[in-house]
Design a protein around this motif. Structure first.
Motif, PDB file in Angstrom:
ATOM      1  N   LYS A   2       0.841  -1.195   0.000  1.00 53.42           N
ATOM      2  CA  LYS A   2       0.000   0.000   0.000  1.00 53.42           C
ATOM      3  C   LYS A   2       0.875   1.243   0.000  1.00 53.42           C
ATOM      4  O   LYS A   2       1.844   1.331   0.749  1.00 53.42           O
ATOM      5  CB  LYS A   2      -0.925   0.020   1.218  1.00 53.42           C
ATOM      6  N   TRP A  63      -2.105   3.512   9.723  1.00 55.97           N
ATOM      7  CA  TRP A  63      -0.852   3.286   9.018  1.00 55.97           C
ATOM      8  C   TRP A  63      -0.516   1.804   8.866  1.00 55.97           C
ATOM      9  O   TRP A  63       0.053   1.389   7.868  1.00 55.97           O
ATOM     10  CB  TRP A  63       0.289   3.990   9.754  1.00 55.97           C
ATOM     11  N   THR A  68       1.032  -5.856   4.834  1.00 54.01           N
ATOM     12  CA  THR A  68       1.192  -4.799   3.838  1.00 54.01           C
ATOM     13  C   THR A  68       2.512  -4.067   4.047  1.00 54.01           C
ATOM     14  O   THR A  68       3.046  -3.993   5.148  1.00 54.01           O
ATOM     15  CB  THR A  68       0.053  -3.764   3.915  1.00 54.01           C
ATOM     16  N   GLU A  70       3.922  -0.331   3.479  1.00 51.36           N
ATOM     17  CA  GLU A  70       3.389   1.001   3.252  1.00 51.36           C
ATOM     18  C   GLU A  70       4.489   2.018   3.001  1.00 51.36           C
ATOM     19  O   GLU A  70       5.524   2.010   3.656  1.00 51.36           O
ATOM     20  CB  GLU A  70       2.549   1.443   4.453  1.00 51.36           C
TER      21      GLU A  70
END
Length: 259
Positions: A2, A63, A68, A70
């Motif tokens: 992401k 967050w 994921t 990020e």
């Protein structure tokens, strides 16, 4: 993976939005526009103009999510602070300084951006510069720009808060901006008078300012044209840049410090 990309205003985002099928979505408690680029899930957050609106917008982001990776890109337009920077030039900063926060020596507080994300930006065609200056108000006079040019390369109003929030969450972040006005040209209006308290451009306020200063209209039209050109250049850059990040062979800085 992401990737969060922020813009202050819709007009900064608009050219990039036309290149992809962004859909309205949520990330945490924040309303975002989401799409997929080169296998990465990209969420665009519109923060509004200024550090206070940006801080509020970022407070709604979740967050960390399991599984994921990020990254955060503070994006948008900026004013060039040195003569060598031209309209629509895309720049990536190694660090961001805050006008509102000071260190123990009374100097503007500085936060570094992600070395790897800056490197990717250079590979994608951005000019790497040392510092952006996140001001508390719009800087419009050439003499002010010249003065700030001694300590920074470009001026904007949100990146410090965005990079700080991401860094606090352990998320690699970078500040990338396209130049909308050069160091030698004044802004046609006092732009501090045309934004709402929430950091949104107020058309009635713009009309009111033009009514008070009709001589500013040609300059306002020129600024609009330059801003559109800069936003279009930024959109083209972001397409290459996000693809470059997504194509990275291994997670570079997952939940790590930015240096």
């Amino acid at each position: 993976m992401k990737i969060l990309v922020t813009f202050a205003l819709e007009n900064e985002f608009a050219p990039w939005r036309t290149l992809h099928k962004f859909r309205e979505s949520t990330w945490g408690k924040a309303d975002v526009f989401a799409t997929e680029i080169s296998g990465a899930e990209v969420a665009v957050l519109l923060t509004g103009v200024g550090q206070r609106p940006a801080k509020l917008a970022l407070s709604k982001i979740t967050w960390s999510e399991s599984g994921t990776l990020e990254y955060c890109v503070s994006s948008g337009l900026a004013g060039g602070l040195r003569p060598e920077y031209s309209v629509a030039q895309v720049m990536a900063a190694r660090e961001v300084a805050s006008e509102g926060l000071r260190d123990e020596n009374g100097e503007p507080k500085v936060i570094p951006t992600s070395t790897s994300l800056v490197s990717f930006a250079a590979e994608s065609g951005a000019t790497v510069v040392n510092r952006f200056y996140s001001a508390e108000r719009a800087i419009g006079r050439p003499d002010e720009k010249k003065h700030l040019g001694k300590i920074a390369d470009a001026v904007e109003m949100e990146s410090f808060e965005i990079v700080a929030a991401a860094t606090a969450a352990g998320v690699p972040a970078v500040a990338i901006r396209a130049v909308s006005d050069t160091s030698e040209e004044p802004l046609p209006l006092d732009m501090n008078e045309v934004f709402s308290d929430g950091g949104q451009l107020s058309i009635p306020r713009v009309v009111g300012q033009v009514a008070l200063h009709p001589q500013a209209l040609p300059g306002l039209v020129r600024l609009g044209q330059q801003s559109k050109k800069a936003a279009e250049a930024l959109a083209r850059f972001l397409d290459h840049y996000i693809a470059r990040i997504a194509a990275s062979a291994q997670p570079l800085e997952l939940k790590a410090a930015t240096q």
